[in-house]
Design an enzyme around this catalytic site. Structure first.
Site, PDB file in Angstrom:
ATOM      1  N   HIS A 173     -13.779  52.383  32.993  1.00  0.00           N
ATOM      2  CA  HIS A 173     -14.457  53.632  33.339  1.00  0.00           C
ATOM      3  C   HIS A 173     -14.792  54.435  32.084  1.00  0.00           C
ATOM      4  O   HIS A 173     -14.085  54.349  31.073  1.00  0.00           O
ATOM      5  CB  HIS A 173     -13.577  54.490  34.247  1.00  0.00           C
ATOM      6  CG  HIS A 173     -13.157  53.802  35.504  1.00  0.00           C
ATOM      7  ND1 HIS A 173     -14.039  53.132  36.317  1.00  0.00           N
ATOM      8  CD2 HIS A 173     -11.940  53.691  36.105  1.00  0.00           C
ATOM      9  CE1 HIS A 173     -13.394  52.643  37.361  1.00  0.00           C
ATOM     10  NE2 HIS A 173     -12.111  52.954  37.246  1.00  0.00           N
ATOM     11  N   GLU A 180      -7.932  57.845  35.719  1.00  0.00           N
ATOM     12  CA  GLU A 180      -7.302  57.705  37.021  1.00  0.00           C
ATOM     13  C   GLU A 180      -5.846  57.291  36.858  1.00  0.00           C
ATOM     14  O   GLU A 180      -5.375  57.002  35.753  1.00  0.00           O
ATOM     15  CB  GLU A 180      -8.055  56.703  37.902  1.00  0.00           C
ATOM     16  CG  GLU A 180      -8.101  55.288  37.366  1.00  0.00           C
ATOM     17  CD  GLU A 180      -8.984  54.368  38.213  1.00  0.00           C
ATOM     18  OE1 GLU A 180      -9.925  54.863  38.854  1.00  0.00           O
ATOM     19  OE2 GLU A 180      -8.725  53.153  38.216  1.00  0.00           O
ATOM     20  N   HIS A 202      -8.741  47.352  33.781  1.00  0.00           N
ATOM     21  CA  HIS A 202      -7.743  47.314  34.840  1.00  0.00           C
ATOM     22  C   HIS A 202      -8.300  46.631  36.081  1.00  0.00           C
ATOM     23  O   HIS A 202      -9.517  46.550  36.268  1.00  0.00           O
ATOM     24  CB  HIS A 202      -7.283  48.731  35.198  1.00  0.00           C
ATOM     25  CG  HIS A 202      -8.414  49.619  35.624  1.00  0.00           C
ATOM     26  ND1 HIS A 202      -9.285  50.211  34.729  1.00  0.00           N
ATOM     27  CD2 HIS A 202      -8.847  50.007  36.855  1.00  0.00           C
ATOM     28  CE1 HIS A 202     -10.180  50.923  35.378  1.00  0.00           C
ATOM     29  NE2 HIS A 202      -9.938  50.821  36.686  1.00  0.00           N
ATOM     30  N   ARG A 257     -18.239  47.020  36.122  1.00  0.00           N
ATOM     31  CA  ARG A 257     -17.591  45.732  36.356  1.00  0.00           C
ATOM     32  C   ARG A 257     -17.769  44.839  35.139  1.00  0.00           C
ATOM     33  O   ARG A 257     -18.893  44.526  34.754  1.00  0.00           O
ATOM     34  CB  ARG A 257     -18.200  45.033  37.576  1.00  0.00           C
ATOM     35  CG  ARG A 257     -17.893  45.668  38.907  1.00  0.00           C
ATOM     36  CD  ARG A 257     -18.258  44.705  40.043  1.00  0.00           C
ATOM     37  NE  ARG A 257     -18.372  45.414  41.307  1.00  0.00           N
ATOM     38  CZ  ARG A 257     -19.502  45.631  41.955  1.00  0.00           C
ATOM     39  NH1 ARG A 257     -20.638  45.171  41.465  1.00  0.00           N
ATOM     40  NH2 ARG A 257     -19.511  46.292  43.097  1.00  0.00           N
TER      41      ARG A 257
END
Length: 312
Positions: free
Chosen positions: A102, A119, A176, A196
């Site tokens: 991200h 996150e 991740h 991705r």
């Protein structure tokens, strides 16, 4: 009957109904958290969200959380140009999620006019000897790109062992992926930007390879990898970073548990992750979430339950 004081408190605790997101790796395990889902491909419950593509609604009311938030900004202590900053989910993986990364706030603002996406994961359940993909092994950009171009994923991707009750912080730039059978509570900034890097050569419902974002992933991944931030099983989880804070409390039915808003937080949010309880005379069951606004000073909890509390 409730009295005037109870009514005032109830007006400060706003229960929300989640948005359910269908995923290629979804399943039915959200039913374990009391959610009424009929589709066997539901992978995510967006518990607390103001995003248009995954909106939460006030419980038993046809009012979106975004509309409620914008009409009550002063009770959240946020200005007119600030968006609601957090997004909370429960994710249930019936298969491997894509390996992803991200962006930070700066990159997301320039390329998407959005917040970045730091996150965190609290492990609600997982198989015995479960592992997550968390980070990578490349020391240089050249080594990283070579592994990607050759498809040397086992060499590149790093795995960490996890158990129920573990907590992991996933900062922007950290590679991740969630693995089969793992269920997480996810707290993140309010952003839906995912790049991705690898998707196990899967195809979509039309038979086309799922889109990858190699260029964007390379522009955002941290090389060498950042330090792992993992808090192993803790009955009194507490984590703070520049983007959000989270705490876990346990209550029981023998005596009232008091959580005090000692930092005078204008608003915070709660999710029941285990058991059922009564909070400030309001019934809560597993899976339910609420935002607590307007300087609510404390929670009085009775019942056998585990609760995650999050705030800025």
């Amino acid at each position: 009957m409730t009295n005037e004081k109870d009514n005032k408190i109830m007006n400060k605790i706003i229960k929300l109904s989640p948005f359910f997101s269908e995923r290629i790796w979804g399943g039915e395990r959200l039913k374990e958290f009391g959610f009424d889902i009929s589709n066997n491909k539901i992978g995510e419950a967006w518990l607390i969200s103001t995003l248009e593509n995954g909106m939460s609604y006030l419980k038993k009311q046809n009012i979106s959380f975004k509309d409620f938030f914008e009409a009550n900004r002063e009770k959240f202590g946020l200005t007119n140009n600030e968006e609601f900053p957090l997004l909370t989910k429960i994710i249930t993986a019936n298969d491997y999620l894509s390996v992803q990364v991200h962006p930070n706030d700066e990159y997301a603002k320039v390329h998407h006019n959005s917040l970045g996406k730091p996150e965190s994961w609290y492990i609600l359940d997982c198989p015995e000897n479960a592992k997550l993909i968390y980070g990578h092994n490349a020391k240089t950009v050249e080594e990283f790109e070579e592994c990607v171009s050759k498809g040397s994923w086992k060499k590149l991707l790093k795995e960490v062992e996890i158990k129920k009750g573990d907590f992991l912080y996933v900062e922007p730039g950290k590679i991740h992926a969630i693995t089969p059978g793992v269920i997480v509570y996810e707290l993140q900034k309010s952003s839906d930007i995912t790049y991705r890097l690898y998707d196990y050569d899967r195809v979509d419902d039309k038979g086309n390879p799922r889109e990858l974002h190699i260029k964007e992933s390379l522009a955002n991944v941290s090389i060498p990898d950042t330090q792992d931030i993992i808090i192993r099983i803790s009955n009194n989880l507490k984590f703070n970073c520049e983007f959000f804070s989270i705490e876990k409390i346990k209550s029981n039915s023998n005596q009232k548990t008091i959580w005090t808003n000692s930092k005078n937080i204008k608003w915070f949010q709660i999710t029941i992750i285990e058991g059922n309880c009564i909070i400030n005379n309001i019934d809560f069951k597993i899976g339910e979430s609420a935002v607590c606004i307007d300087n609510l000073d404390q929670l009085e909890i009775l019942g056998d339950a585990e609760i995650l509390i999050a705030w800025l």
